[in-house]
Design a protein around this motif. Sequence first.
Motif, PDB file in Angstrom:
ATOM      1  N   LYS A  46       0.594  -1.119   0.062  1.00 28.85           N
ATOM      2  CA  LYS A  46      -0.106   0.237   0.274  1.00 28.85           C
ATOM      3  C   LYS A  46       1.002   0.850   0.068  1.00 28.85           C
ATOM      4  CE  LYS A  46      -4.085  -1.795   2.024  1.00 28.85           C
ATOM      5  NZ  LYS A  46      -5.277  -2.003   1.618  1.00 28.85           N
ATOM      6  N   LYS A  47       2.156   1.298   0.536  1.00 27.95           N
ATOM      7  CA  LYS A  47       2.893   2.529   1.064  1.00 27.95           C
ATOM      8  C   LYS A  47       3.262   3.079  -0.798  1.00 27.95           C
ATOM      9  CE  LYS A  47       3.612   1.792   5.759  1.00 27.95           C
ATOM     10  NZ  LYS A  47       5.028   2.119   6.410  1.00 27.95           N
ATOM     11  N   GLN A  53       1.606   7.192  -6.707  1.00 24.09           N
ATOM     12  CA  GLN A  53       0.858   7.967  -7.327  1.00 24.09           C
ATOM     13  C   GLN A  53       0.860   9.238  -7.171  1.00 24.09           C
ATOM     14  OE1 GLN A  53      -2.487   7.926  -7.958  1.00 24.09           O
ATOM     15  NE2 GLN A  53      -3.202   5.711  -7.833  1.00 24.09           N
ATOM     16  N   ARG A  54       2.149   9.478  -7.044  1.00 22.35           N
ATOM     17  CA  ARG A  54       2.878  11.170  -7.062  1.00 22.35           C
ATOM     18  C   ARG A  54       3.522  11.025  -8.449  1.00 22.35           C
ATOM     19  NH1 ARG A  54       6.815  10.957  -2.027  1.00 22.35           N
ATOM     20  NH2 ARG A  54       7.460  12.998  -3.369  1.00 22.35           N
ATOM     21  N   SER A  69      12.160   6.514  -2.335  1.00 27.67           N
ATOM     22  CA  SER A  69      10.676   6.190  -1.318  1.00 27.67           C
ATOM     23  C   SER A  69      10.563   4.989  -1.403  1.00 27.67           C
ATOM     24  CB  SER A  69       9.748   7.495  -1.248  1.00 27.67           C
ATOM     25  OG  SER A  69       8.584   6.751  -1.101  1.00 27.67           O
ATOM     26  N   ASN A  70      10.896   4.823  -1.923  1.00 30.09           N
ATOM     27  CA  ASN A  70      10.022   3.194  -2.144  1.00 30.09           C
ATOM     28  C   ASN A  70      10.875   1.763  -2.112  1.00 30.09           C
ATOM     29  OD1 ASN A  70       7.373   3.126  -2.454  1.00 30.09           O
ATOM     30  ND2 ASN A  70       7.576   3.043  -5.181  1.00 30.09           N
ATOM     31  N   GLU A 106      -2.040  -7.959  -3.257  1.00 31.31           N
ATOM     32  CA  GLU A 106      -1.559  -6.470  -2.643  1.00 31.31           C
ATOM     33  C   GLU A 106      -0.418  -6.014  -3.151  1.00 31.31           C
ATOM     34  OE1 GLU A 106      -3.054  -2.989  -1.760  1.00 31.31           O
ATOM     35  OE2 GLU A 106      -4.458  -4.702  -1.354  1.00 31.31           O
ATOM     36  N   PHE A 107       0.550  -7.208  -3.490  1.00 36.89           N
ATOM     37  CA  PHE A 107       2.166  -7.132  -3.732  1.00 36.89           C
ATOM     38  C   PHE A 107       1.599  -7.123  -5.198  1.00 36.89           C
ATOM     39  CE2 PHE A 107       5.079  -9.490  -5.997  1.00 36.89           C
ATOM     40  CZ  PHE A 107       6.101  -8.671  -5.762  1.00 36.89           C
TER      41      PHE A 107
END
Length: 289
Positions: A46-47, A53-54, A69-70, A106-107
């Motif tokens: 989810k993160k 989304q940015r 960030s990921n 989710e993955f």
Amino acid sequence: MADTGPEQASSPYMAMFEGFRQELDEHHDRRERIIKASRDITAASKKIIFTLQRVRTLGASIPPFAVKSNTPYWEIIEKQYKSIAADLQGINAFRYERQITGGNQEFIESLTFQHYLESQTLITYDDAKARVARLSGEGGAVSLSPEDYILGVFDMIGEVMRFSITAMATNGKVPTGKQTKAAGPPSKEEESEQPADKMDIDEPPFVPSEKLQPRSVLDDLREIRLQLEMFNPPKSKFGDDVEKKMVVMQQCVDKVEKALYSLTVRGSERPKGWVPDVQEDRRSAVESY
């Protein structure tokens, strides 16, 4: 009462039930490890989606800020898959399928979303399965069922919808991929390689075609919707999940269509930074006119 102790200790059933207790303890410990790992995989995925989304580009590499960030979240996912890889081998892969399915879905949602932003294509089931196998490490590949892959693709449609709405509000147009080059006439080298006895009537004369338009997100969403609507699983829990997600998927595509229609028809009247109102109905549109 004091004489019952030695008899119980020497009972042939005690050793058997001690083995049962050990198996049940191992089962519950294994189950709890898989549930915890599935939740951690879900949270990290989810993160990853929140960061993606940015992104405002389509069909290009992920920007460095999103990659940086990921990276910790991808490492968390890899660590969790490795920690339960040995617990999901053989028959245990089916025994604990319900415990790992949430993390797998989710993955897949995060993986397919990132893959779409990079290449504007949908990652195949075989490639996604191979990715999970690489993350599982030496303990053995964690099984990715086709059902988890399909349900993850359904969820990915919602993220593409949010990406599209945000991009239209920011850039004033629907996200599109890179320009596709049209096929040109054969070069002189290619003509020299053709057989000498080839006649002109073997091929029709080349007619310059119009410049090909790049595919938009809406084109891709419509194509995916068409393919998913033709999918008819048998009546089962998986079939019930598909039926529920099918309705949500269709609503997501409809929202992008209505947002683009509103942006095209009345885009010049909207202030900069306007977010498409996908909830407005025809009555309100007529009254505002």
